[in-house]
Each structure stands twice: as C-alpha cells, then as structure tokens.
Motif scaffolding. Sequence first.
Motif, PDB file in Angstrom:
ATOM      1  N   VAL A  58       0.954  -0.700   0.313  1.00 23.30           N
ATOM      2  CA  VAL A  58       0.276   0.189  -0.150  1.00 23.30           C
ATOM      3  C   VAL A  58       1.160   1.712   0.139  1.00 23.30           C
ATOM      4  CG1 VAL A  58      -1.589   1.581   1.723  1.00 23.30           C
ATOM      5  CG2 VAL A  58      -1.951  -1.038   1.547  1.00 23.30           C
ATOM      6  N   ARG A  59       2.423   1.430   0.250  1.00 20.16           N
ATOM      7  CA  ARG A  59       2.757   2.250   0.595  1.00 20.16           C
ATOM      8  C   ARG A  59       3.426   2.489  -0.465  1.00 20.16           C
ATOM      9  NH1 ARG A  59       4.368   1.582   5.460  1.00 20.16           N
ATOM     10  NH2 ARG A  59       6.104   0.071   5.318  1.00 20.16           N
ATOM     11  N   ASN A  60       3.558   1.595  -1.260  1.00 23.90           N
ATOM     12  CA  ASN A  60       4.207   1.387  -2.545  1.00 23.90           C
ATOM     13  C   ASN A  60       3.321   2.284  -3.235  1.00 23.90           C
ATOM     14  OD1 ASN A  60       6.680   0.773  -2.019  1.00 23.90           O
ATOM     15  ND2 ASN A  60       6.667  -1.359  -2.475  1.00 23.90           N
ATOM     16  N   GLU A  61       2.282   1.722  -3.536  1.00 21.53           N
ATOM     17  CA  GLU A  61       1.009   2.617  -4.383  1.00 21.53           C
ATOM     18  C   GLU A  61       1.045   3.470  -4.365  1.00 21.53           C
ATOM     19  OE1 GLU A  61      -3.186   1.039  -6.086  1.00 21.53           O
ATOM     20  OE2 GLU A  61      -2.801   1.188  -4.128  1.00 21.53           O
ATOM     21  N   GLU A 139       7.817  -7.711  -6.665  1.00 19.50           N
ATOM     22  CA  GLU A 139       8.519  -7.778  -5.676  1.00 19.50           C
ATOM     23  C   GLU A 139       9.660  -7.932  -6.837  1.00 19.50           C
ATOM     24  OE1 GLU A 139       9.589  -6.202  -3.450  1.00 19.50           O
ATOM     25  OE2 GLU A 139       7.941  -6.512  -2.148  1.00 19.50           O
ATOM     26  N   ILE A 140       9.118  -8.550  -7.749  1.00 23.70           N
ATOM     27  CA  ILE A 140      10.929  -8.668  -9.328  1.00 23.70           C
ATOM     28  C   ILE A 140       9.983  -6.578  -9.883  1.00 23.70           C
ATOM     29  CG2 ILE A 140      11.126  -9.387 -11.597  1.00 23.70           C
ATOM     30  CD1 ILE A 140      10.806 -11.969 -10.509  1.00 23.70           C
ATOM     31  N   GLU A 141       9.050  -6.894  -9.696  1.00 26.14           N
ATOM     32  CA  GLU A 141       8.223  -5.011 -10.993  1.00 26.14           C
ATOM     33  C   GLU A 141       8.815  -4.237 -10.498  1.00 26.14           C
ATOM     34  OE1 GLU A 141       7.349  -4.915 -14.060  1.00 26.14           O
ATOM     35  OE2 GLU A 141       6.389  -6.331 -14.368  1.00 26.14           O
ATOM     36  N   LYS A 232       9.589   8.394 -19.098  1.00 21.77           N
ATOM     37  CA  LYS A 232       8.211   7.990 -19.808  1.00 21.77           C
ATOM     38  C   LYS A 232       8.690   6.745 -19.076  1.00 21.77           C
ATOM     39  CE  LYS A 232       6.831  11.195 -23.406  1.00 21.77           C
ATOM     40  NZ  LYS A 232       6.992  10.949 -24.746  1.00 21.77           N
ATOM     41  N   LEU A 233       9.634   5.655 -19.351  1.00 20.56           N
ATOM     42  CA  LEU A 233       9.522   3.984 -19.286  1.00 20.56           C
ATOM     43  C   LEU A 233       9.216   4.224 -17.919  1.00 20.56           C
ATOM     44  CD1 LEU A 233      13.107   3.918 -21.590  1.00 20.56           C
ATOM     45  CD2 LEU A 233      10.373   2.918 -22.227  1.00 20.56           C
ATOM     46  N   SER A 234       9.616   4.948 -17.063  1.00 16.94           N
ATOM     47  CA  SER A 234       9.899   5.178 -15.854  1.00 16.94           C
ATOM     48  C   SER A 234       7.958   4.589 -14.731  1.00 16.94           C
ATOM     49  CB  SER A 234      10.637   5.635 -14.544  1.00 16.94           C
ATOM     50  OG  SER A 234      11.694   5.949 -14.647  1.00 16.94           O
ATOM     51  N   PHE A 235       7.774   5.621 -16.480  1.00 16.67           N
ATOM     52  CA  PHE A 235       6.461   5.710 -15.453  1.00 16.67           C
ATOM     53  C   PHE A 235       5.373   4.738 -16.291  1.00 16.67           C
ATOM     54  CE2 PHE A 235       4.130   9.978 -14.914  1.00 16.67           C
ATOM     55  CZ  PHE A 235       5.151  10.967 -14.387  1.00 16.67           C
ATOM     56  N   LEU A 236       5.607   3.817 -17.330  1.00 23.01           N
ATOM     57  CA  LEU A 236       5.405   2.555 -18.088  1.00 23.01           C
ATOM     58  C   LEU A 236       5.491   1.531 -16.418  1.00 23.01           C
ATOM     59  CD1 LEU A 236       6.403   2.781 -21.384  1.00 23.01           C
ATOM     60  CD2 LEU A 236       3.849   2.896 -20.610  1.00 23.01           C
ATOM     61  N   ASN A 237       6.906   1.644 -15.454  1.00 23.47           N
ATOM     62  CA  ASN A 237       7.687   0.280 -15.382  1.00 23.47           C
ATOM     63  C   ASN A 237       6.556   1.488 -14.103  1.00 23.47           C
ATOM     64  OD1 ASN A 237      10.161   0.676 -16.013  1.00 23.47           O
ATOM     65  ND2 ASN A 237       9.174  -1.382 -16.252  1.00 23.47           N
ATOM     66  N   TYR A 238       5.977   2.153 -13.443  1.00 24.82           N
ATOM     67  CA  TYR A 238       4.983   2.056 -12.624  1.00 24.82           C
ATOM     68  C   TYR A 238       3.983   1.294 -12.572  1.00 24.82           C
ATOM     69  CZ  TYR A 238       8.709   5.875 -10.886  1.00 24.82           C
ATOM     70  OH  TYR A 238       9.931   6.248 -10.462  1.00 24.82           O
ATOM     71  N   LEU A 239       3.369   1.913 -13.988  1.00 20.73           N
ATOM     72  CA  LEU A 239       2.098   1.347 -14.204  1.00 20.73           C
ATOM     73  C   LEU A 239       1.958  -0.056 -14.751  1.00 20.73           C
ATOM     74  CD1 LEU A 239       0.829   3.565 -17.173  1.00 20.73           C
ATOM     75  CD2 LEU A 239      -0.113   3.702 -14.665  1.00 20.73           C
ATOM     76  N   LYS A 243      -0.829  -2.058 -11.665  1.00 16.71           N
ATOM     77  CA  LYS A 243      -1.701  -3.282 -12.015  1.00 16.71           C
ATOM     78  C   LYS A 243      -1.396  -4.991 -11.385  1.00 16.71           C
ATOM     79  CE  LYS A 243      -2.315  -5.758 -16.645  1.00 16.71           C
ATOM     80  NZ  LYS A 243      -2.061  -6.123 -17.760  1.00 16.71           N
ATOM     81  N   LYS A 244      -0.134  -5.116 -11.029  1.00 23.24           N
ATOM     82  CA  LYS A 244      -0.270  -5.818 -10.157  1.00 23.24           C
ATOM     83  C   LYS A 244      -1.014  -5.842  -8.768  1.00 23.24           C
ATOM     84  CE  LYS A 244       3.487  -8.439 -12.887  1.00 23.24           C
ATOM     85  NZ  LYS A 244       3.220  -9.721 -12.083  1.00 23.24           N
ATOM     86  N   THR A 245      -0.328  -4.011  -8.002  1.00 26.12           N
ATOM     87  CA  THR A 245      -1.195  -4.656  -6.957  1.00 26.12           C
ATOM     88  C   THR A 245      -2.104  -4.668  -6.438  1.00 26.12           C
ATOM     89  OG1 THR A 245       0.372  -2.308  -6.674  1.00 26.12           O
ATOM     90  CG2 THR A 245      -0.867  -2.491  -4.657  1.00 26.12           C
ATOM     91  N   LYS A 246      -3.244  -4.070  -6.818  1.00 23.41           N
ATOM     92  CA  LYS A 246      -4.917  -4.872  -6.498  1.00 23.41           C
ATOM     93  C   LYS A 246      -5.277  -6.023  -6.042  1.00 23.41           C
ATOM     94  CE  LYS A 246      -9.611  -3.706  -7.352  1.00 23.41           C
ATOM     95  NZ  LYS A 246     -10.652  -2.784  -8.427  1.00 23.41           N
ATOM     96  N   PRO A 247      -4.424  -6.859  -7.564  1.00 20.73           N
ATOM     97  CA  PRO A 247      -5.020  -8.371  -7.631  1.00 20.73           C
ATOM     98  C   PRO A 247      -4.328  -8.687  -6.403  1.00 20.73           C
ATOM     99  CG  PRO A 247      -4.457  -7.826  -9.635  1.00 20.73           C
ATOM    100  CD  PRO A 247      -3.905  -6.578  -9.350  1.00 20.73           C
ATOM    101  N   LEU A 248      -3.043  -8.563  -5.576  1.00 19.16           N
ATOM    102  CA  LEU A 248      -2.564  -8.827  -5.275  1.00 19.16           C
ATOM    103  C   LEU A 248      -2.955  -8.934  -3.523  1.00 19.16           C
ATOM    104  CD1 LEU A 248       0.450 -10.439  -3.721  1.00 19.16           C
ATOM    105  CD2 LEU A 248       1.612  -8.201  -3.801  1.00 19.16           C
TER     106      LEU A 248
END
Length: 259
Positions: A58-61, A139-141, A232-239, A243-248
């Motif tokens: 949650v803190r990461n998000e 964690e890898i992402e 922009k690439l960092s933004f894509l990584n953040y997204l 994307k993995k946060t809510k399901p996890l």
Amino acid sequence: MEVHHPHHIPKKLKEYLTEFIMLFAAVTLGFVAENLREHQIENQRAKEFLELFRTEVVRNEKTIDSLMNAGLKPLQVNERLSFKLLTHQKISSIEIADSIDMFLFRFSNDKRIFELMKNSGSLRLIRDKQLVEDITSYEIEADMAEMRAFDQETSQWKELYHFIVENFPGEMTLRMFRNKIYSGIMKINPENPQLFEKYTPEIDSKIIQTVLDDKVKEKLGNYLGQKVTLEKLSFLNYLRVKKKTKPLLEKIDHYLESN
C-alpha cells in the motif's frame, strides 16, 4: 511365627497390550497436539508477516501515485523545450533558463518485510503457493521500477547537469535556480532571496547577451529528450507495478480471512 508373602501374580498378555496401547496413544496424542500447536504458531506468524507486507504494498502504491503526479508537469515542460530545440525554433537564453526542469523523482521499493520473510524462510509458511508466486512477481516488477529510476534516470540526470555546467554561463544556471519550482531548496539559505534580488539586473543582462551555439542547443535538446524518454519508461514501470497491486492485495486479504 511364619510369614507368608503373597505370590507375585504375572500379568496377562491382554493387560500388557492394554498398557502399551494407552502409552502409545498418550505419546501419539502429545505429538499430534505439539504439531498442531506449531502449525497454529506458524500460521499466525505467516499472517502477521502478510499483514506487514500488505502495508508495504500500500505504501509503495501511494509513493508511485505521488511520483507520477509530481513528475508529469516537469516531463511536459522538458518535452516541449526539447521539441523547440530540436526543431530549431527561435528561443532565447532566458526562455531556456526559465524552462529547464532539473527535478528528479525516483521510486524506492519499500521491501523490508519481504526481505525479512525471504531471509528468515517465512515465505514457506504461506500455504497458498500461488500467493507466494504473486508476491515474488510483484517484487520483481517493483525492483525493475526502482532500478530504472535510480540507475538509468540518475545517470542521465548527471550527464545533463554536467553538460549545463560546462556549456551554460554561470548566470543562466543562477537564473535556472531562481525558478519558483526550486524555492524550497533556495530557502534553505535565508540570504538567497536577497542575493537574487540584489544581482538580478546583472544576471539578466548577461543572459540576454548570451547566444547559445546551435550545436549546444541541439545537444541540450537531445539530453532533454533522453531524460523525458527515461521518465516515460519509468511511468510505464510504475503502471506495471500498480497493475499488480490491486489483485495482490485482494489475494492477501482473502488469505488472511480464510486462514
């Protein structure tokens, strides 16, 4: 007087068997009870770690949301300036100094609990192996997002900064840091606003007389373009992390409720 001692009457085989069964049952039940107790302790420990790990996610998000909100405007400003420079539009040295945004927003993956779980072997206590896989994948992402921000963006920022120091007159650098976006940094020294106010005429006069070489402008445009691309690439990584946060989080909540 003669004393008669009662003769020792040997136990029957059935009695020995009964005592053995009772002793075996007691030991077995004790062993089972101990295993159940250890299982309950391990399950409770796994739940406690998962609850702590959940707070990390949650803190990461929240951090990612904050970085994306803060980083969007500088990205837009630098991209506009990059296009102007690379298309050889007429642009003054003052406009360049006022437009460049040198802020760097970097994501640091908060993974203290995950590392503790991994190093202590506590991940094995989670009985849902798919959940363990999802945690590891997350964690890898998140590590990839941190690597891009700290390694690639930081390296490019240093190159851009050195380029500006080597190719811009000092007055342009001073004007850059007079921009209101750096006000928080500048106020660290209480004398800074007074110094700028005192020397502004001299600073601006020198900048107006400064004409940057076309090659310098083009190279600056390239540096800014690279900076924007990495952001922009960092933004894509953040997204991808988001994307993995809510399901996890949903899987963690389900595990905590059902165990």
